[in-house]
Structures are given as structure tokens and as C-alpha cells.
Design an enzyme around this catalytic site. Structure first.
Site, PDB file in Angstrom:
ATOM      1  N   SER A 121      43.697  33.123  38.485  1.00 17.50           N
ATOM      2  CA  SER A 121      44.029  34.013  39.589  1.00 17.50           C
ATOM      3  C   SER A 121      45.193  34.931  39.221  1.00 17.50           C
ATOM      4  O   SER A 121      45.103  35.673  38.253  1.00 17.50           O
ATOM      5  CB  SER A 121      44.323  33.195  40.851  1.00 17.50           C
ATOM      6  N   ASP A 277      44.196  41.290  42.129  1.00 17.34           N
ATOM      7  CA  ASP A 277      44.661  40.393  41.073  1.00 17.34           C
ATOM      8  C   ASP A 277      43.581  40.240  40.010  1.00 17.34           C
ATOM      9  O   ASP A 277      42.493  40.810  40.138  1.00 17.34           O
ATOM     10  CB  ASP A 277      45.106  39.054  41.667  1.00 17.34           C
ATOM     11  N   ASP A 279      41.261  38.146  39.009  1.00 20.41           N
ATOM     12  CA  ASP A 279      39.879  37.773  39.339  1.00 20.41           C
ATOM     13  C   ASP A 279      39.406  38.451  40.623  1.00 20.41           C
ATOM     14  O   ASP A 279      38.339  38.126  41.142  1.00 20.41           O
ATOM     15  CB  ASP A 279      39.706  36.262  39.410  1.00 20.41           C
ATOM     16  N   ASP A 281      40.100  38.399  43.772  1.00 20.72           N
ATOM     17  CA  ASP A 281      39.865  37.745  45.060  1.00 20.72           C
ATOM     18  C   ASP A 281      40.993  38.059  46.044  1.00 20.72           C
ATOM     19  O   ASP A 281      40.814  37.930  47.255  1.00 20.72           O
ATOM     20  CB  ASP A 281      39.654  36.235  44.911  1.00 20.72           C
TER      21      ASP A 281
END
Length: 550
Positions: A121, A277, A279, A281
Site C-alpha cells: 500500500s 497511493d 496500489d 486503493d
């Protein structure tokens, strides 16, 4: 190994990397307490055993595997497929990096039995991680995760685990590569969420940065699909970079991540700055205040703006079902509850972690009892369309852009819209303080802090008596003034929430994936200055208690 200090060596080898609330996450390196191909193989064998217990059909349906831009992400993704292949389990591997939200979507769309995302993340560059998803596209619930851990614990030596080679996987049809076809389907679903096609006529000017991660392709295309034409990508941050070389951490919650975007924004006179960010999400945004300066909004503020815009639009168009529900976590602002109530929408609280929101969505879908409208958490995670079952920055980016364009049509900025919400519902303010305490000593210190608050709770904080304590580890809410107790109908979790007599609250929660203990705070007053003052006093009061307990 030879360059490791004694302390580093102890930390790398004193325990196994834990499979926690969001999966497994840790620093890259040698040792059982680090992310490497051997810890990847070990947890994947645990996953394979879990799938095997569900039978041949589960193995045939297989696992979707995606990864982000971090060091060794692509290698780890293939290592997962090679390990699953030893157990005759099919893998669908994305042909290049993709966001977490598309992984969740792909699990559902392909009717896979599970999904796997290689990501840490928004953590610093030295980290990577492993998030497991169930067949509903949501992160695994605790009971399923416990099964994986049980199988992991039976492995005596992960160095001896065998894997199949990619060529053999191809020959046995145990691996398939997926990509652009799924992108198109996912983006069609995102396009179908659009509420006000006329809003784009406002000619919103957008600056976007993917912070060296996975978001650039899908966010850009999704915005264009909505009709937005003035989109500037931060050039220095558009390409994947595992070192995240232009930021100290690729975290859209932090001001430093927006430095370049703000420069671009000033040059382009942008209305809205977006950052995702690695990834993709989580979404962070910045908007102009009344002085024309860019200000970063918190996750609570962005969530409130999204919720209000969508409910207002749906109510106006007759699209708001009578049994509508909004989901938020126990550490998310109470402003969302006030907004939802104004539109006749029920608010349901969940534990921290988007998998708990996803669990509720699936339950309501199965029982046909409630219509999901929106889910969010204070840590910059939002979900609008339930075709994904995790937080989705692509969905959030296009909807907040639509909201900004709508406000611009009314001669307002999103900042103006936020102030209107505060004036209507009260000035809700929140804060988060966290301590990172690494290693064995740090873990013991975190445990000591939480136990002291649980066993010896403070009687008052900043001049206000502690009125109620919600202890989620035992599932009980206690009113200290009346001694009345209630059962908390949520899964057990090591979290404590304290409510003060003036309506303020704070929460203590040790992280399940990082060496952190987090303190969340929330207040509501009649003005911004009153809220700020009260928030600071409560923070100081709680930290004084922490010092005493340490």
C-alpha cells in the site's frame, strides 16, 4: 546478512512474519520476519491448503494475482503462481502492475475462488506485502485467515518448499495472463456510476499524480470516460518507481506527497489535485481555499463531500432507495452519520478494515435487506460501486471530480462545499496520532500501552469525564455513569473506544500489519476554532496518560 547489526539480525529472525488483519506485510530482506520468496512460499502453501479443503471445483476456479510497483512485486506474484501450481491450483496473473481495486473486481468477474495482491500500500519503499481476497472480492475475514495461519504453522522449514516452473505451469494450463480486456470491463462499470453528465461542462481543471504506482492508466482513462478533458499528470511521478524517489513516502495522506502536484496546480490554475497511493486503493485530494491556496482535505472530509454529493444527486433523481445504508468504521468521523440521517439513510458502523465493510455489503446483497450507497474509512479509503469489494481510488477519483465540477457550476469550490456542511451539521474535527515501535521491545511496549488503558482506564480527559467505554476485544459497551452494559454486535478485535461526556471520543488500536499503535480522536463544536481547541486538549490529555502507562 554480514551487513546486519545484531539488533537487525534479531528482528529478522526472532519470529515469523505475521499474517494479520490485512494479510502479511513487512520489510524486504532475509529471515522469517521479512518479505522474501520463502515467506511468500510459506503463506501461499497455507492459502493452497485452504483452497484444497474446499475441493476440486475451488482449485479449478483458481486465484487471481495482481501486483504493484514495489521491489520484487512481479517476482513475488509469479512465486505465488508457481507455489499454487504445486497443488494443482489455477492462477490468473495480470500481465503488468494493476490497482488493488481491479484485483477485487477480477476475482468477482472471473468467478475465481480467491485473489492475491502483492503490495504494501502506502508504506515506504523497503516494504512489501501480501493481501488475500475471498471469492466475493473482499479481503479474507478473520476465520478464513485463521485457517491459512493454521496451515502455515504446520510448515517446519519453508526453505524446503518446492514450486513448479512457469514453463510447466503453462504446459499444464495452470497459469493464464490477463490484462487489457479486464481493464475495459472494469472501466465500463466505473462509467456507469456517473450521476450528472452535465457537470463536465464546467471545464474542471485537474492535476493528478499516481505517486509512482499503479493508478496512472486507469485513473486517467476513467476521468476521460466521464468527459473530463483538462487533466495534467505530474510527469516526475507518473512512471512506476519502486524507490518512490520524489517523495519520502508514497502516502496521499501526507502533505509532502502533494508538493509536486501543488506546483503543477499553480501553473495550470487547477481546480482539483488528486493523488493515489502505489496500489491505487487510497485517494488524497487538495482544493483551493478562500485565499486561493491549495489545502489538503482529510479522508473524513473527502468522504463527507462524496457522501453528500451522491445522496443529494440520487435523491433529486429519485434513485435513493428507502432501505439505503451507508457504512463507515468506528474510527471514522460522525459527520457522515449526520449527513446520511438527513437523507433518511441508515449508518452502520464496522471495525477498522475495509473487509468488514465488504462483509456487510455481501450480507445485505444476499439477504436483500438493505441497499448499499457508500462505504468509507478515515484513512482515505472509499467505495461507491459494489462491483469492487475493497476501497477503490479510481471510483473515488472520478466521483470527487464530478462533485468538484458540479460545485464549480454553482460558482463554488469543494472547499466552499465543505464549509457549508460544517455550518449545517457542526464542525466535526478529527486527528490521528501513531507511534511506530519496531522490533521485539516495540511489540511488548505496544501491548503494555493497550493493556493499561483497558485495565486502568482514565476517569477523565481534558476536564471531561469518560462516560462510555466500548471494548471490542470483549464485545461490550459500558456506561461508567449508569454501569449499564450492552453487547457490541461486531467481531472481536483489540480496540478500545472512549466516549467523553461532551460527545468527544478517542480510540486506541494497535495495527495488525505494522509495528504501530494508533490513537484516533473526534470532536464536534459550533465553530472551527472551538473544535480545534478542544481537539488539541483531548490529544494532550490522552498522551499524558500514555506517558504514565509507559
Amino acid at each position: 546478512m554480514t551487513n546486519m547489526t545484531e539488533t537487525e539480525r534479531e528482528d529478522a529472525f526472532y519470529k515469523q512474519l505475521e499474517f494479520g488483519t490485512g494479510g502479511m506485510r513487512g520489510e524486504l530482506g532475509a529471515g522469517p520476519n521479512r518479505m522474501n520468496i520463502y515467506t511468500i512460499r510459506k503463506v501461499t502453501v497455507g492459502l493452497a491448503k485452504y483452497i484444497e479443503e474446499s475441493g476440486t471445483e475451488a482449485k479449478r476456479r483458481g486465484v487471481v494475482i495482481a501486483y504493484d510497483s514495489r521491489h520484487q512485486s512481479a517476482e513475488f506474484a509469479l512465486e505465488v503462481a508457481k507455489t499454487l501450481g504445486m497443488h494443482g491450483i489455477k492462477s490468473y496473473v495480470f500481465d503488468e502492475l494493476r490497482p488493488t481495486s481491479e484485483l477485487s473486481f477480477a476475482v468477482r468477474y472471473l468467478h475465481a475462488y480467491a485473489g492475491l495482491m502483492i503490495t504494501a500500500s502506502h508504506n515506504p519503499a523497503e516494504y512489501n506485502g501480501y493481501k488475500v481476497y475471498g471469492e466475493d472480492g473482499a479481503q479474507l475475514p478473520p476465520a478464513a485467515a485463521d485457517v491459512i495461519v493454521t496451515h502455515m504453522n504446520k510448515i517446519e522449514n519453508e526453505l524446503l518448499l518446492e514450486v513448479k516452473e512457469e514453463r510447466e505451469l503453462m504446459r499444464q494450463s495452470l497459469i493464464s495472463y490477463i490484462g487489457e480486456d479486464l481493464d475495459e470491463v472494469y472501466l465500463d462499470y466505473v462509467k456507469d456510476m456517473q450521476l450528472n453528465k452535465d457537470a463536465v461542462k464546467a471545464n474542471l481543471n485537474i492535476v493528478y499524480t499516481p505517486l509512482h504506482g499503479t493508478g496512472q492508466k486507469l485513473v486517467s482513462q476513467a476521468l476521460q470516460n466521464y468527459g473530463f478533458q483538462h487533466i495534467t499528470i505530474v510527469d516526475e511521478q507518473k512512471n512506476p518507481d519502486p524507490n518512490f524517489s520524489t517523495v519520502s513516502a508514497p502516502n496521499p495522506e501526507e502533505a509532502q506527497a502533494f508538493q509536486l502536484a501543488i506546483q503543477y496546480g499553480k501553473q495550470a490554475n487547477a481546480d482539483l489535485l488528486l493523488a493515489t497511493d502505489p496500489d491505487a486503493d487510497r485517494l488524497g485530494i487538495a482544493v483551493k481555499n478562500n485565499s486561493g491556496d491549495y489545502v489538503l482535505l482529510t479522508g473524513n472530509q473527502t468522504g463527507a463531500l462524496l457522501l453528500h454529493y451522491m445522496l443529494a444527486q440520487k435523491q433529486e433523481k429519485g434513485m435513493l432507495a428507502d432501505n439505503s445504508v451507508m457504512l463507515k468504521t468506528i474510527v471514522t468521523s460522525e459527520l457522515g452519520r449526520a449527513i446520511a440521517q438527513n437523507y433518511g439513510v441508515q449508518t452502520v458502523d464496522t471495525l477498522t478494515g475495509f473487509k468488514y465493510i465488504a462483509e456487510k455489503i455481501e450480507r445485505y446483497r444476499r439477504e436483500e435487506t438493505k441497499t448499499f450507497q457508500f462505504g468509507y474509512e478515515e484513512s482515505y479509503g472509499y467505495l461507491i460501486g459494489d462491483f469492487v469489494r475493497d476501497k477503490d481510488a479510481i471510483q473515488a477519483a472520478v466521483m470527487i471530480a464530478e462533485a468538484a465540477a458540479y460545485h464549480k457550476q454553482q460558482g463554488m469550490t469543494l472547499y466552499d462545499g465543505l464549509i457549508q456542511l460544517y455550518e449545517a451539521y457542526g464542525y466535526y474535527k478529527e486527528a490521528l496520532t501513531s507511534f511506530t515501535l519496531k522490533g521485539k521491545d516495540g511489540a511488548e511496549q505496544i501491548s503494555r500501552i493497550v493493556s493499561q488503558f483497558r485495565e486502568h482506564p482514565p476517569a477523565e480527559i481534558a476536564g471531561a469525564a469518560v462516560e462510555k467505554i466500548e471494548d471490542y476485544l470483549i464485545g461490550r459497551k459500558t456506561n461508567l455513569l449508569t454501569t449499564q452494559q450492552e453487547v457490541i454486535d461486531l467481531p472481536l478485535s483489540n480496540v478500545i473506544k472512549f466516549w467523553l461526556q461532551d460527545g468527544s471520543w478517542f480510540v486506541i488500536r494497535p495495527s495488525g500489519t505494522e509495528p504501530k499503535v494508533k490513537f484516533y480522536f473526534g470532536v464536534r463544536k459550533r465553530s472551527a476554532s472551538e473544535s480545534e481547541e478542544r481537539l488539541k486538549k483531548i490529544q494532550v490529555g490522552v498522551m499524558e496518560s500514555v506517558k504514565r502507562y509507559i
